[in-house]
Structures are given as structure tokens and as C-alpha cells.
Design an enzyme around this catalytic site. Structure first.
Site, PDB file in Angstrom:
ATOM      1  CG  HIS A 107      -2.016   1.061   1.066  1.00 55.72           C
ATOM      2  ND1 HIS A 107      -2.928   0.734   0.335  1.00 55.72           N
ATOM      3  CD2 HIS A 107      -2.052   2.333   1.532  1.00 55.72           C
ATOM      4  CE1 HIS A 107      -3.863   1.788   0.356  1.00 55.72           C
ATOM      5  NE2 HIS A 107      -3.413   2.746   1.018  1.00 55.72           N
ATOM      6  CG  ASP A 140     -10.417   4.152   5.128  1.00 60.32           C
ATOM      7  OD1 ASP A 140     -10.258   5.011   5.797  1.00 60.32           O
ATOM      8  OD2 ASP A 140     -10.180   3.502   4.176  1.00 60.32           O
ATOM      9  NE  ARG A 180      -8.402  11.325   6.491  1.00 54.54           N
ATOM     10  CZ  ARG A 180      -7.706  10.400   5.858  1.00 54.54           C
ATOM     11  NH1 ARG A 180      -8.009   9.034   5.776  1.00 54.54           N
ATOM     12  NH2 ARG A 180      -6.106  10.793   5.722  1.00 54.54           N
ATOM     13  CB  SER A 184      -7.124   5.861   6.278  1.00 54.83           C
ATOM     14  OG  SER A 184      -7.228   5.459   5.028  1.00 54.83           O
ATOM     15  CE  LYS A 240      -7.403   1.720   2.151  1.00 55.86           C
ATOM     16  NZ  LYS A 240      -7.605   3.164   2.340  1.00 55.86           N
TER      17      LYS A 240
HETATM   18  N1  URA Z   1      -4.093   6.049   1.664  1.00 49.95           N
HETATM   19  C1  URA Z   1      -5.270   5.619   2.407  1.00 49.95           C
HETATM   20  O1  URA Z   1      -5.588   4.557   2.000  1.00 49.95           O
HETATM   21  N2  URA Z   1      -5.695   6.369   3.222  1.00 49.95           N
HETATM   22  C2  URA Z   1      -5.220   7.705   3.648  1.00 49.95           C
HETATM   23  O2  URA Z   1      -5.532   8.218   4.293  1.00 49.95           O
HETATM   24  C3  URA Z   1      -4.153   7.992   2.767  1.00 49.95           C
HETATM   25  C4  URA Z   1      -3.625   7.300   1.770  1.00 49.95           C
END
Ligand code: URA
Length: 434
Positions: free
Chosen positions: A82, A161, A168, A183, A187
Site C-alpha cells: 500500500h 474508512d 477527508r 485508514s 483496510k
Molecule cells: N491512503 C489511504 O488509504 N488512506 C489515507 O488516508 C491516505 C492514503
């Protein structure tokens, strides 16, 4: 506590208990806590932060707002990657098929564009027919049979999220360490992984502008992952200029396919290989980074990685002929050159401005309800260190609505700094943690 009191407690810098946090997040998912209350809360967190126990409670409440998958029916170590978000960051599009072609199962729940940064889901959806809203049953099946699946958050996976991310994005509360860490980790922990590679971006195009903040974010996420029993490695990587040459959804898909053919720019290729090599080691498909890189180079050379992408696209409802013949991807109506006004060397490219300019063209969203225009974006003809002469093309804009060009041109020109001497080279991978 009523939402009003919860917000006030955080606003005043006082501590929130795990129970209060859980009730607030559950209330948000159910609709009892409104968007405007959550906006006020995230802004309070932006200024006041979360203590480690508050962050652990916040992340857990987000994770447990939905289903937590167990993919043990798929053999092997399931590994995802990620990124904290960058400009021109199309790494996931090439990394998932590369890792899967080497035998590492990649269950990947991705995001949409956020603020000035692009999102993997928006990029994938520029492939005609590609579906990111598959059922969990299909997601499980594809991870098991093809070795990868890239979907968005569903109503059942980390729904808190999903809602919060969109909120956001339009309330200037993205670039906040506890909110980013919770966040991402909520996930990732929901998707059924055993291990995770994090690409924590640093620089003008990243949410973290300094290496210190990026390190703190990486350590925060590693801490959350470790506490939840997962192996996590983080690379801090340079985002002081957009990655590769393209910014914009279909343009980035095209560059990603070119990467799998061994034809992409060096920075994008290097970063993809560095991150995927970590995945192969965590996934026990290579004993060392060198061995992993050799395997990756082999699946690029023998076409196995590109073939895997075709399989993945077809399995997710997309048209693989648009990947085989890249001229079939969506295209903008026209291209317009944005030229340099002085001569010298490119000494800086403010990636955030490039990301915002791409958003102005229609490649990203200003409001949650905006629809992405998949064909628009930029090809960066000049990157850091390149020589330019006045009048030379810095960026080719792919445009559908010319009325946006004056603003776009101003933003792009302002993003490029041109000086008398070429800057020194900065490494792409700045640090490795974990
Ligand atoms: N990527 C994400 O999944 N969440 C964030 O808050 C910022 C980048």
C-alpha cells in the site's frame, strides 16, 4: 457521550476512551453521527492528534466496522502493498501482476484518488469494463485462482474508512498521520493478508513532506500491523517529482503495461521492482532481494507478468484487448503543449501542483460526487535534471475541456523550477524500515 461532547473533548485536547471512539465510529457508519460532525472530529484530530491507545482504538473500530477476511483457503503467504499516495503512482497496476506471476497471492483493497493524489481504482476503471466492485466471494475466488484481485472497499470491508476517506478528501483532513495510518491499516487488516509492504512517500507530492514525518507515519503503521500479528516492511520513497512520465488515469494504465513490457521510465520501474521484491521475500518466494529481483526480471522478459495482467483484467470484467492494444484505452480529444518560459535545467517539480492541475483537467475529484474523466492528464516531457530551452515542451496535456487550460497551464508552469545548474540525483528509496 453525545457526538457533540466527543468532538469537544478532542477539540480541547482531552483523551477519548476506546468505548467512546468505538461508539462514535459505529455511529458514523450507521448514520447517527453526521458527515458534518465527523468533519469536525477529523479536523480536531488533525490539530490535536491521537495518542497511541486512542489510535489503536480508532483503527480497531474502523477495522471492525466491517468483516475481517480470512483467506486461509488460498495457500501461501498473502502479501499486499500500500502506498500513502503520490502523483503518477501507478505501481500497484504493475506490482500486483508481477508478484502474482511469481507465485505470491495478492489480495488488494485499493482506494480512489485522494486530494491531489491519484487512486488505483480510478486508474483501473479507465480499462473498459473493469469492475472494482466485485463480491467478496469473487475476490476470494480470484485471489485463489489467478493469484490477485484488486477491489475497492465494499459495504462490508472497513466501511468506516470508505466513508471517512471520501469525507477527508474534501475537508482538507488527509495529510494527518493518525488518520492516514488508521485508514490504511484498517483496510489492509480487513483484506486477509499475512504481510504488507508499505510505500511511504516523502516530498512535494506526498502527504508527508519531510523524511521525519514519513518515518513517524511508517513506524506508526508498522506498530499497528505488528500488534495485529502481521509482518510489515516500509520503504520511504521519494515523491519530489511525479513517478514515471504520466499523470492521469488511462495514461497511467498505459505506462503500467509498458512497465510489464520492460519499456517504462527508470524511476517507475525501479520503485516497482524494489517494492515487489520485498513482497517476494515476505511471501517466501525468494530468499533475498537479489533473488527476488532476478525472478521479477524473468517474468518481465518472458511475458508472464503481462499475461497475468491480461488474466486479471479479464477476470474483473475488463477488456484485455485494451491492454494488448493500448490505443484502445480512453483518450482525450486533444493534446496541448505546455512550454518552458526560460532555459536551463529542471531543478524541481512540485508534484502537488501537478496533481492539482491534473485534478483541474478532470483526472481527479474536487467534490465526492465529481466524475473522473479517464482520458485526461499529463505526459511529463521533462523531469528533474533535464535540460530545457525556452519554448520547449515541459508537459503535454491531454485535454477534453480547453476552458480549464489557463488555470492548468499556470499551475504546471508554477510547478516547474528551472535553474542554471542541474540538481544532484536523489535516491528513489530513501530508507527501509521494518
Ligand atoms: N491512503 C489511504 O488509504 N488512506 C489515507 O488516508 C491516505 C492514503
Amino acid at each position: 457521550m453525545r457526538p457533540y461532547e466527543v468532538i469537544k473533548t478532542k477539540r480541547d485536547g482531552k483523551l477519548l476512551s476506546a468505548e467512546v471512539i468505538r461508539a462514535f465510529i459505529d455511529g458514523y457508519v450507521k448514520g447517527d453521527v453526521t458527515d458534518y460532525q465527523m468533519s469536525a472530529m477529523t479536523m480536531a484530530i488533525f490539530f490535536r492528534g491521537l495518542t497511541p491507545p486512542e489510535l489503536a482504538a480508532w483503527t480497531r473500530a474502523m477495522l471492525e466496522s466491517g468483516e475481517v477476511l480470512d483467506l486461509s483457503e488460498t495457500p501461501g503467504v498473502k502479501v499486499d502493498k500500500h502506498s500513502t499516495g503520490g502523483v503518477g503512482d501507478k505501481v500497484s497496476l504493475s506490482l500486483a501482476p508481477l508478484a502474482a506471476a511469481c507465485g505470491v497471492p495478492v489480495p488488494m483493497i485499493s482506494g480512489r484518488g485522494l486530494g491531489h493524489t491519484g487512486g488505483t481504482l480510478d486508474k483501473l476503471e479507465s480499462i473498459p469494463g473493469f469492475r472494482v466492485d466485485l463480491s467478496i466471494a469473487d475476490y476470494r475466488r480470484l485471489v485463489k485462482t489467478i493469484g490477485a484481485c484488486l477491489i475497492g472497499q465494499t459495504a462490508t470491508l472497513a466501511p468506516a474508512d470508505k466513508k471517512l476517506y471520501a469525507l477527508r478528501d474534501v475537508t482538507a483532513t488527509v495529510d494527518c498521520i493518525p488518520l492516514i495510518a488508521s485508514s490504511i491499516m484498517s483496510k489492509k487488516m480487513a483484506e486477509g493478508i499475512d504481510a504488507l509492504v508499505l510505500d511511504v512517500k516523502v516530498g512535494s507530492g506526498a502527504f508527508m513532506k519531510t523524511i521525519e514525518n514519513a518515518r513517524t507515519l511508517a513506524q506508526t503503521m508498522i506498530g499497528i500491523g505488528t500488534e495485529m500479528g502481521k509482518s510489515v516492511v516500509a520503504l520511504l520513497t521519494d515523491m519530489d517529482q511525479p513517478l514515471g512520465r504520466t499523470v492521469g488515469n488511462a495514461l497511467e494504465v498505459k505506462e503500467a503495461v509498458e512497465m510489464l513490457r520492460g519499456e517504462a521510465p527508470a524511476d517507475y520501474t525501479e520503485l516497482t521492482l524494489a517494492l515487489t521484491a520485498e513482497m517476494l521475500v515476505l511471501g517466501k518466494k525468494a530468499g533475498s532481494i537479489d533473488e527476488a529481483r532476478a525472478k521479477l526480471e524473468q517474468v518481465i522478459r518472458n511475458g508472464a507478468a503481462e499475461k497475468k495482467l491480461h488474466e486479471l483484467v479479464a477476470a474483473q470484467g475488463g477488456d484485455p484487448s485494451a491492454i494488448a492494444d493500448l490505443s484502445r484505452l480512453p483518450k482525450a480529444r486533444t493534446t496541448i503543449a505546455i512550454t518552458a518560459t526560460s532555459s536551463g535545467f529542471v531543478t524541481g517539480i512540485d508534484s502537488e501542483s501537478i496533481g492539482l492541475a491534473a485534478m483541474t483537467l478532470g483526472a481527479g475529484r474536487e467534490k465526492t460526487t465529481d466524475v473522473i474523466d479517464p482520458g485526461v492528464g499529463f505526459v511529463l516531457e521533462k523531469k528533474l535534471g533535464d535540460a530545457v530551452s525556452a519554448g520547449a515542451t515541459l508537459v503535454t496535456a491531454h485535454v477534453n475541456d480547453e476552458t480549464r487550460m489557463p488555470e492548468v497551464m499556470e499551475r504546471v508552469r508554477a510547478a516547474y523550477r528551472i535553474g542554471a545548474t542541474a540538481p544532484g540525483r536523489r535516491p528513489l528509496v530513501l530508507e527501509r524500515l521494518g
